[in-house]
Design a protein around this motif. Structure first.
Motif, PDB file in Angstrom:
ATOM      1  N   ASN A  55       0.805  -1.219   0.000  1.00  0.00           N
ATOM      2  CA  ASN A  55       0.000   0.000   0.000  1.00  0.00           C
ATOM      3  C   ASN A  55       0.843   1.277   0.000  1.00  0.00           C
ATOM      4  O   ASN A  55       0.302   2.367  -0.020  1.00  0.00           O
ATOM      5  N   PHE A  56       2.171   1.157   0.047  1.00  0.00           N
ATOM      6  CA  PHE A  56       3.054   2.312  -0.056  1.00  0.00           C
ATOM      7  C   PHE A  56       3.423   2.542  -1.510  1.00  0.00           C
ATOM      8  O   PHE A  56       3.502   1.604  -2.305  1.00  0.00           O
ATOM      9  N   TYR A  57       3.664   3.792  -1.865  1.00  0.00           N
ATOM     10  CA  TYR A  57       4.106   4.142  -3.208  1.00  0.00           C
ATOM     11  C   TYR A  57       5.017   5.363  -3.135  1.00  0.00           C
ATOM     12  O   TYR A  57       4.896   6.201  -2.247  1.00  0.00           O
ATOM     13  N   GLY A  58       5.949   5.426  -4.059  1.00  0.00           N
ATOM     14  CA  GLY A  58       6.802   6.594  -4.199  1.00  0.00           C
ATOM     15  C   GLY A  58       6.309   7.407  -5.378  1.00  0.00           C
ATOM     16  O   GLY A  58       5.745   6.865  -6.328  1.00  0.00           O
ATOM     17  N   PHE A  59       6.494   8.704  -5.323  1.00  0.00           N
ATOM     18  CA  PHE A  59       6.049   9.557  -6.420  1.00  0.00           C
ATOM     19  C   PHE A  59       7.005  10.733  -6.580  1.00  0.00           C
ATOM     20  O   PHE A  59       7.775  11.057  -5.689  1.00  0.00           O
ATOM     21  N   GLY A  60       6.957  11.336  -7.741  1.00  0.00           N
ATOM     22  CA  GLY A  60       7.790  12.500  -7.981  1.00  0.00           C
ATOM     23  C   GLY A  60       7.418  13.169  -9.277  1.00  0.00           C
ATOM     24  O   GLY A  60       6.639  12.642 -10.073  1.00  0.00           O
ATOM     25  N   GLY A  61       8.003  14.337  -9.471  1.00  0.00           N
ATOM     26  CA  GLY A  61       7.729  15.060 -10.693  1.00  0.00           C
ATOM     27  C   GLY A  61       8.747  16.155 -10.921  1.00  0.00           C
ATOM     28  O   GLY A  61       9.468  16.566 -10.008  1.00  0.00           O
ATOM     29  N   PHE A  62       8.820  16.599 -12.151  1.00  0.00           N
ATOM     30  CA  PHE A  62       9.691  17.701 -12.540  1.00  0.00           C
ATOM     31  C   PHE A  62       8.935  18.551 -13.541  1.00  0.00           C
ATOM     32  O   PHE A  62       8.273  18.018 -14.438  1.00  0.00           O
ATOM     33  N   ASN A  63       8.983  19.889 -13.373  1.00  0.00           N
ATOM     34  CA  ASN A  63       8.355  20.754 -14.360  1.00  0.00           C
ATOM     35  C   ASN A  63       9.151  22.036 -14.549  1.00  0.00           C
ATOM     36  O   ASN A  63       9.917  22.439 -13.675  1.00  0.00           O
ATOM     37  N   VAL A  64       8.963  22.620 -15.710  1.00  0.00           N
ATOM     38  CA  VAL A  64       9.587  23.886 -16.071  1.00  0.00           C
ATOM     39  C   VAL A  64       8.474  24.799 -16.560  1.00  0.00           C
ATOM     40  O   VAL A  64       7.746  24.449 -17.497  1.00  0.00           O
ATOM     41  N   VAL A  65       8.334  25.952 -15.915  1.00  0.00           N
ATOM     42  CA  VAL A  65       7.378  26.953 -16.363  1.00  0.00           C
ATOM     43  C   VAL A  65       8.118  28.266 -16.592  1.00  0.00           C
ATOM     44  O   VAL A  65       9.108  28.551 -15.920  1.00  0.00           O
ATOM     45  N   GLU A  66       7.636  29.038 -17.553  1.00  0.00           N
ATOM     46  CA  GLU A  66       8.205  30.350 -17.827  1.00  0.00           C
ATOM     47  C   GLU A  66       7.173  31.403 -17.463  1.00  0.00           C
ATOM     48  O   GLU A  66       6.002  31.303 -17.854  1.00  0.00           O
ATOM     49  N   ILE A  67       7.625  32.406 -16.709  1.00  0.00           N
ATOM     50  CA  ILE A  67       6.735  33.499 -16.325  1.00  0.00           C
ATOM     51  C   ILE A  67       6.481  34.361 -17.557  1.00  0.00           C
ATOM     52  O   ILE A  67       7.420  34.755 -18.253  1.00  0.00           O
ATOM     53  N   ASP A  68       5.208  34.631 -17.830  1.00  0.00           N
ATOM     54  CA  ASP A  68       4.826  35.386 -19.031  1.00  0.00           C
ATOM     55  C   ASP A  68       5.526  36.736 -19.098  1.00  0.00           C
ATOM     56  O   ASP A  68       5.750  37.403 -18.067  1.00  0.00           O
ATOM     57  N   ASN A  69       5.876  37.153 -20.324  1.00  0.00           N
ATOM     58  CA  ASN A  69       6.502  38.445 -20.614  1.00  0.00           C
ATOM     59  C   ASN A  69       7.855  38.628 -19.933  1.00  0.00           C
ATOM     60  O   ASN A  69       8.279  39.753 -19.672  1.00  0.00           O
ATOM     61  N   THR A  70       8.521  37.509 -19.590  1.00  0.00           N
ATOM     62  CA  THR A  70       9.864  37.556 -19.009  1.00  0.00           C
ATOM     63  C   THR A  70      10.669  36.412 -19.612  1.00  0.00           C
ATOM     64  O   THR A  70      10.140  35.588 -20.349  1.00  0.00           O
ATOM     65  N   ASN A  71      11.941  36.382 -19.271  1.00  0.00           N
ATOM     66  CA  ASN A  71      12.783  35.238 -19.620  1.00  0.00           C
ATOM     67  C   ASN A  71      13.093  34.418 -18.376  1.00  0.00           C
ATOM     68  O   ASN A  71      14.111  33.734 -18.312  1.00  0.00           O
ATOM     69  N   ILE A  72      12.235  34.492 -17.366  1.00  0.00           N
ATOM     70  CA  ILE A  72      12.462  33.811 -16.091  1.00  0.00           C
ATOM     71  C   ILE A  72      11.780  32.448 -16.116  1.00  0.00           C
ATOM     72  O   ILE A  72      10.559  32.353 -16.290  1.00  0.00           O
ATOM     73  N   ASP A  73      12.601  31.413 -15.963  1.00  0.00           N
ATOM     74  CA  ASP A  73      12.102  30.047 -15.845  1.00  0.00           C
ATOM     75  C   ASP A  73      12.093  29.627 -14.387  1.00  0.00           C
ATOM     76  O   ASP A  73      12.985  29.999 -13.624  1.00  0.00           O
ATOM     77  N   VAL A  74      11.116  28.828 -14.029  1.00  0.00           N
ATOM     78  CA  VAL A  74      11.058  28.223 -12.701  1.00  0.00           C
ATOM     79  C   VAL A  74      11.103  26.711 -12.906  1.00  0.00           C
ATOM     80  O   VAL A  74      10.189  26.129 -13.484  1.00  0.00           O
ATOM     81  N   ASP A  75      12.208  26.091 -12.463  1.00  0.00           N
ATOM     82  CA  ASP A  75      12.375  24.640 -12.538  1.00  0.00           C
ATOM     83  C   ASP A  75      12.043  24.068 -11.165  1.00  0.00           C
ATOM     84  O   ASP A  75      12.646  24.465 -10.176  1.00  0.00           O
ATOM     85  N   SER A  76      11.095  23.148 -11.101  1.00  0.00           N
ATOM     86  CA  SER A  76      10.657  22.585  -9.823  1.00  0.00           C
ATOM     87  C   SER A  76      10.652  21.070  -9.873  1.00  0.00           C
ATOM     88  O   SER A  76      10.402  20.482 -10.919  1.00  0.00           O
ATOM     89  N   PHE A  77      10.937  20.457  -8.717  1.00  0.00           N
ATOM     90  CA  PHE A  77      10.765  19.017  -8.604  1.00  0.00           C
ATOM     91  C   PHE A  77      10.250  18.680  -7.224  1.00  0.00           C
ATOM     92  O   PHE A  77      10.367  19.468  -6.280  1.00  0.00           O
ATOM     93  N   ASP A  78       9.613  17.523  -7.131  1.00  0.00           N
ATOM     94  CA  ASP A  78       9.167  16.996  -5.847  1.00  0.00           C
ATOM     95  C   ASP A  78       9.416  15.497  -5.843  1.00  0.00           C
ATOM     96  O   ASP A  78       9.447  14.860  -6.890  1.00  0.00           O
ATOM     97  N   ILE A  79       9.630  14.972  -4.661  1.00  0.00           N
ATOM     98  CA  ILE A  79       9.787  13.532  -4.475  1.00  0.00           C
ATOM     99  C   ILE A  79       9.169  13.188  -3.130  1.00  0.00           C
ATOM    100  O   ILE A  79       9.321  13.932  -2.160  1.00  0.00           O
TER     101      ILE A  79
END
Length: 182
Positions: A55-79
């Motif tokens: 009944n246990f499970y591991g999970f995770g993710g990675f995403n990259v979003v760019e803030i509109d009208n900028t060159n700023i990326d936000v790279d996020s991960f979770d585990i």
């Protein structure tokens, strides 16, 4: 008000889940489109792996979003690690704990933790839903309670389309993706 809506949604999920008979899969991978408050968008990958019959499970993710009208990326991960306690053949009570990290271009790293509790259930052979209450906190930001509501429509036993909304005082995140369950 938010707590009342969450409680009402949780209560509504229980009787509907009695219609399906498939075991919920906690081993899957998905690709997503993500939109944050209408001000940033991008793509992500998420996955989960069930640890046998524990009944246990591991999970995770990675995403990259760019803030509109900028060159700023936000790279996020979770585990994280989750536990699914069966309430019926097709409804599980979930408890999850995860580590989060976001790297904002030019501003540095932010670390945090999230604890979640919720329900996941099958409404039919092709449709399932999830609802969770989350608390996220870290050293560099104030804690925030959020609610997550999501659904999956399964085209086949393996392939499905997912949608999810997470909302709280810090904003809203929308996700649409394709999932392969195993």
């Amino acid at each position: 008000m938010k707590r009342s809506l969450i409680a009402l949604a949780l209560a509504a999920l229980l009787p509907l889940s009695a219609q399906a008979d498939d075991k919920l899969s906690y081993t899957w991978i998905e690709a997503d489109y993500i939109n944050v408050d209408g001000d940033a968008d991008g793509f992500g990958l998420r996955g989960s792996l069930e640890f046998g019959e524990s009944n246990f499970y591991g999970f995770g993710g990675f995403n990259v979003v760019e803030i509109d009208n900028t060159n700023i990326d936000v790279d996020s991960f979770d585990i994280g690690l989750g536990y699914a306690h069966g309430l019926s053949d097709n409804t599980d009570l979930l408890a999850e704990f995860s580590y989060l990290n976001s790297d904002v271009d030019g501003f540095g790293d932010v670390d945090g933790y999230r604890a979640s509790v919720g329900l996941r259930g099958s409404f039919s052979d092709n449709f399932e839903g999830v609802i969770k209450a989350n608390y996220t906190d870290g050293d560099d930001f104030d804690g925030d309670f959020t609610a997550t509501v999501g659904a999956q429509y399964k085209f086949t036993k393996t392939w499905g389309m997912v949608g999810e909304i997470e909302a709280g005082d810090g904003g809203e995140t929308y996700l649409v993706g394709v999932r392969a369950s195993f």
